[in-house]
Design an enzyme around this catalytic site. Structure first.
Site, PDB file in Angstrom:
ATOM      1  N   HIS A   7     -56.692  27.554   1.997  1.00 20.23           N
ATOM      2  CA  HIS A   7     -57.125  28.463   3.066  1.00 20.23           C
ATOM      3  C   HIS A   7     -57.515  29.812   2.492  1.00 20.23           C
ATOM      4  CE1 HIS A   7     -52.713  29.268   2.800  1.00 20.23           C
ATOM      5  NE2 HIS A   7     -53.048  30.517   3.040  1.00 20.23           N
ATOM      6  N   HIS A  79     -55.789  37.099   1.115  1.00 22.42           N
ATOM      7  CA  HIS A  79     -55.556  36.253  -0.049  1.00 22.42           C
ATOM      8  C   HIS A  79     -56.307  34.935   0.084  1.00 22.42           C
ATOM      9  CE1 HIS A  79     -52.182  34.884   2.645  1.00 22.42           C
ATOM     10  NE2 HIS A  79     -52.460  33.707   2.140  1.00 22.42           N
ATOM     11  N   GLU A 130     -52.558  32.841  -3.705  1.00 25.08           N
ATOM     12  CA  GLU A 130     -51.396  32.028  -3.339  1.00 25.08           C
ATOM     13  C   GLU A 130     -51.611  30.635  -3.922  1.00 25.08           C
ATOM     14  OE1 GLU A 130     -51.106  31.350   0.910  1.00 25.08           O
ATOM     15  OE2 GLU A 130     -48.998  30.744   0.769  1.00 25.08           O
TER      16      GLU A 130
END
Ligand code: CO
Length: 134
Positions: A7, A79, A130
């Protein structure tokens, strides 16, 4: 080492407005807002054919995205999340190159109930990264 883009997280000052933007203007499938008190955010998931967008809004007093929104009042990309098959192997490999893992370096259970780590943006082209074990 990294696999799919899981994502892209976008911090937004107005979750309703951002949801409407993705649903009505961009024509995407958008979830209802989901409070995630453990993570200090309310999230709207935007499902795309090949990945997800997560619209993040601060929840609670010490939200991890509050400072970001203070610096970026109209919102912005917070992020990107890449999938890895083995998060501990990925961490050890990155640390061996000198990359900084945020926090205590141990994976935490993330918003999707899978282990995640965050990498220092200064080591990754100015982008908070991430990693999620998928
Ligand atoms: Co994320």
């Amino acid at each position: 080492m990294i696999g799919r883009l899981n994502h892209v997280a976008i911090a937004v000052p107005d979750l309703d407005q951002a949801s409407a933007l993705y649903r009505d203007t961009l024509g995407a499938k958008v979830s209802a807002p989901q409070a995630q008190p453990k993570h200090g955010v309310t999230v709207v998931f935007v499902e795309l054919p090949n990945t997800k967008i997560e619209l993040l809004h601060p929840l609670g007093a010490d939200s991890p995205i509050a400072a970001f929104l203070a610096r970026n009042p109209s919102g912005g990309i917070h992020h990107v999340c890449y999938e890895v098959p083995d998060i501990l192997a990925a961490r050890d490999r990155l640390k061996a190159t000198g990359a900084r893992v945020l926090g205590d370096g141990e994976p935490k259970i993330g918003a999707h109930d899978k282990p995640v780590l965050f990498l220092h943006p200064k080591d990754f082209a100015g982008t908070l990264v991430e990693l999620e074990q998928a």
